[in-house]
Design a protein around this motif. Sequence first.
Motif, PDB file in Angstrom:
ATOM      1  N   ASN A  89       1.006  -1.319   0.022  1.00 44.56           N
ATOM      2  CA  ASN A  89       0.002  -0.009  -0.100  1.00 44.56           C
ATOM      3  C   ASN A  89       0.871   1.210  -0.069  1.00 44.56           C
ATOM      4  OD1 ASN A  89      -2.584   1.229   0.114  1.00 44.56           O
ATOM      5  ND2 ASN A  89      -1.903   2.207   2.124  1.00 44.56           N
ATOM      6  N   ALA A  90       1.911   1.433   0.812  1.00 46.65           N
ATOM      7  CA  ALA A  90       2.864   2.487   0.712  1.00 46.65           C
ATOM      8  C   ALA A  90       3.303   2.591  -0.505  1.00 46.65           C
ATOM      9  CB  ALA A  90       3.777   2.056   1.899  1.00 46.65           C
ATOM     10  N   ILE A  91       4.012   1.506  -1.141  1.00 49.42           N
ATOM     11  CA  ILE A  91       4.572   1.607  -2.518  1.00 49.42           C
ATOM     12  C   ILE A  91       3.960   2.087  -3.314  1.00 49.42           C
ATOM     13  CG2 ILE A  91       5.414   0.116  -4.362  1.00 49.42           C
ATOM     14  CD1 ILE A  91       6.579  -1.415  -2.015  1.00 49.42           C
ATOM     15  N   ASP A  92       2.329   1.732  -3.425  1.00 46.85           N
ATOM     16  CA  ASP A  92       1.408   1.961  -4.467  1.00 46.85           C
ATOM     17  C   ASP A  92       1.166   3.529  -4.400  1.00 46.85           C
ATOM     18  OD1 ASP A  92       1.182  -0.494  -5.525  1.00 46.85           O
ATOM     19  OD2 ASP A  92      -0.618  -0.927  -4.569  1.00 46.85           O
ATOM     20  N   ASN A  93       0.859   3.964  -2.932  1.00 45.21           N
ATOM     21  CA  ASN A  93       0.576   5.429  -2.664  1.00 45.21           C
ATOM     22  C   ASN A  93       1.701   6.325  -3.266  1.00 45.21           C
ATOM     23  OD1 ASN A  93      -2.207   6.331  -1.345  1.00 45.21           O
ATOM     24  ND2 ASN A  93      -1.660   4.607  -0.068  1.00 45.21           N
ATOM     25  N   ALA A  94       2.803   5.883  -3.006  1.00 45.26           N
ATOM     26  CA  ALA A  94       3.944   6.944  -3.319  1.00 45.26           C
ATOM     27  C   ALA A  94       4.189   6.719  -4.785  1.00 45.26           C
ATOM     28  CB  ALA A  94       5.181   6.681  -2.383  1.00 45.26           C
TER      29      ALA A  94
END
Length: 185
Positions: A89-94
């Motif tokens: 999720n962090a990878i996708d958001n950033a």
Amino acid sequence: MSQYRIAVVVGSLRKDSINRQLANAVVRLAPPEFEFRQLQIGDLPLYNQDDDADQAAPVKRLKAEIAAADGVLFVTPEYNRSLPGVLKNAIDNASRPYGHSAWAGKPAGVLGASVGAIGSALAQQHLRNILAYLDMPTLGQPEAFIQVKEGTFDADGNLGEGVRKFLQGWMDRYVDWVKFHAAGR
């Protein structure tokens, strides 16, 4: 004063996570010109493409922290033979909106620990596939699949002698990796 800033992304939200312990311990092996900062990922909303035009404040914060870093260190557990959802999720958001990824070009290092014998090997492989797509040059060798057992950490959270020697070699290579890529900018 530090010359290189490294963003540390721990793929676990658990306060007493062995991967958080690993992240805290391994950064002590770096030279003084390297500064490491763990990024918060637990407050990010679930990624939704509808939000790309107006990203939430925690997403903007994460992207700014990554942009300010000279490299990224990922320290991940393995959940169900892959990386944790909170890390993805962090990878996708950033990485969004498309064409505005905060990750692109940042030299990466990947570590992970588990009580299991394969020490997060599959999670790391899945993560490496994602990082390749995100255009993050990722240190390939040595790989670090740490099996946590008696003696991996001492009472103060320092690395035990056997794993410390190995991870010192890993950190030395990561430092060289970041310096190499920083020189090319």
